[in-house]
Design a protein around this motif. Structure first.
Motif: not given
Length: 379
Positions: A341-367
Motif C-alpha cells: 500500500f505505501w509503495i503504491t501510494v508513493v509511486f502510483l501518483p508519480i506514474v500517473l502524473l508522468y504519463t499525463r506529462w508524456v501525453y501532453k508533450i507528444i500531443w498533436g496531429p500526426v500528418t
C-alpha cells in the motif's frame, strides 16, 4: 492505521484503477492496430496511423504487467488459479502480444512493400487477438470457472481450453474487440487529419452502433440467463484468508437482485451506456476530444459494472461454489498488503502524473507531411 478489512477494500480499488488504466490506454493501441490494414491504403497513410501510438505503446502495455504483478502480490490464490488453470489461454494472449513490439520495431527496417505489409498484419494480429481473448476471459469470470480447492487449499482446474469458448464468452470476446476498435477509431479521428480522419469517423460511426447493440444483448443475457452465487456464511472479514471457511449457494439469475440490493451500483451501467452512446453521437460529427473522453467514461462505466456485479467475488467456481475466491478470503497477509500500500501510494501518483506529462508533450496531429519529412526517427 488500516485494519485488514479496509486494506482488502483499498486494494480492490487500486487493482481496479490499474485495470481501468490498462483498458483506456492499451485499448486505443489495440484498436489502432486492428484498423491499420483498413484505414491505411498506402505506406505513408499506414505510417501516419502507426505513429499516432508510436511514442506511447510501450508505456501503455506496462499497465498489463503491473496488473499481473498486483494480482500476484495481493490476490495470490486468484493468480495461481488463473495462470495455471487457464495456461493455454494466457499463453495465447502472451504470444499474440509478441507481434506488437516486433511489428513496431522491424517494420521500417526495409522499404520493400512485402516486408512492410507482413509486419502491418503482425500489428493487426497483435491488436486484434488480445482484446478477443481478454474478452473471453471476462465472459468466463461472469459464468464461473470449473475449479475447486482441496483441504490444503491447492487449486484443481477441471476444465479445458475449448470449454472456455461458450456462446456468452464468445460474445464478450466480440465486445472486447469492438470496444477497443471503437476506442481506436475515435483516437485516430482525434490525432489525424484529412482522409484518415474521415475514414476513422466513418469507422467510429459503424463500430459505435455495433458496440451499443452488443452491450445491450450481453446485458439482457446477464440479467436473465446467468446465475450468481450468494454467500450464506463467511468467516469474519478481518480473519486470515481461507476460501473454504464460507458457505456459498448457487442460486438462480441473481445479477439484477444484486444491483437492486445496492442501488448506488446502478450508476456504473448507466455511466457506461451514456458514455458510449454519447461517444457514438459525438464521433459521427466533428467531435474529437469530446468523443474520445465520452467513450473513456463509458469504458470506465463498463469496467465498474463488472467489478460491482462480481463484488465481493474475484473468481466464481462453477463446479464447487464454496471454493469461489472472494475479496475477504483470498488476499495476502495484512503486512504484505500494508507494505505494498505505501509503495503504491508513493509511486502510483508519480506514474500517473508522468504519463499525463508524456501525453501532453507528444500531443498533436500526426500528418503525412511530418511522416515524409522524417523518414528516419519515426516508425
Amino acid at each position: 492505521m488500516f485494519d485488514y478489512e479496509i486494506l482488502r477494500i483499498i486494494w480492490w480499488v487500486f487493482i481496479g484503477v490499474v485495470a481501468i488504466a490498462f483498458t483506456l490506454t492499451e485499448g486505443f493501441d489495440f484498436g489502432v492496430g486492428t484498423l491499420l490494414p483498413f484505414l491505411g491504403k498506402n505506406d505513408v497513410e499506414r505510417r501516419v496511423i502507426i505513429n499516432t501510438v508510436g511514442t506511447t505503446w510501450e508505456g501503455n502495455q506496462v499497465w498489463l504487467v503491473l496488473l499481473g504483478g498486483a494480482i500476484f502480490a495481493i490476490w495470490p490464490a486468484v493468480y495461481a488459479t488463473l495462470f495455471s488453470g487457464l495456461y493455454v489461454a494466457m499463453m495465447l494472449v502472451l504470444f499474440s502480444l509478441f507481434f506488437r513490439p516486433a511489428g513496431f520495431d522491424y517494420r521500417s527496417k526495409l522499404e520493400h512493400p512485402a516486408w512492410r505489409s507482413a509486419w502491418d498484419y503482425c500489428l493487426f494480429l497483435g491488436g486484434t487477438l488480445p482484446p478477443i481473448l481478454l474478452g473471453v476471459l471476462v465472459g468466463n469470470l461472469l459464468l464461473g470457472l470449473p475449479f475447486h480447492l482441496d483441504q490444503d487449499l491447492r487449486t484443481f482446474y477441471t476444465g479445458t481450453f475449448w470449454a472456455l469458448l461458450s456462446p456468452f464468452a464468445l460474445l464478450c470476446g466480440v465486445i472486447g474487440l469492438i470496444l477497443t476498435t471503437f476506442h481506436g477509431a475515435l483516437f485516430l479521428k482525434w490525432r489525424t487529419e484529412g482522409v484518415i480522419h474521415e475514414r476513422a469517423r466513418k469507422a467510429a460511426h459503424c463500430l459505435g452502433l455495433l458496440l451499443i447493440m452488443a452491450l445491450c444483448i450481453a446485458t439482457l443475457w446477464v440479467l436473465s440467463g446467468l446465475t450468481r452465487p450468494e454467500i450464506l456464511t463467511i468467516a469474519g472479514h478481518g480473519s486470515p484468508s481461507n476460501p473454504l471457511q464460507k458457505t456459498v449457494l448457487q442460486v438462480g439469475p441473481g445479477w439484477w437482485p444484486h444491483f437492486q440490493a445496492n442501488p448506488w451500483m446502478l450508476t456504473a451501467p448507466i455511466l457506461g451506456f451514456l458514455g458510449i452512446c454519447s461517444a457514438w453521437v459525438l464521433g459521427r460529427g466533428k467531435g474529437t476530444a469530446s468523443a474520445f473522453y465520452a467513450n473513456s467514461i463509458g469504458i470506465i462505466g463498463v469496467l465498474l459494472t463488472l467489478g460491482f456485479g462480481l463484488f465481493p467475488f474475484l473468481l466464481i467456481s462453477s463446479t464447487s461454489p464454496n471454493s469461489s475466491l472472494t475479496l475477504w478470503d483470498s488476499t495476502s497477509s495484512e503486512m504484505t498488503m500494508l507494505i505494498a500500500f505505501w509503495i503504491t501510494v508513493v509511486f502510483l501518483p508519480i506514474v500517473l502524473l508522468y504519463t499525463r506529462w508524456v501525453y501532453k508533450i507528444i500531443w498533436g496531429p500526426v500528418t503525412e507531411k511530418a511522416i515524409l519529412d522524417d523518414r528516419h526517427t519515426l516508425y
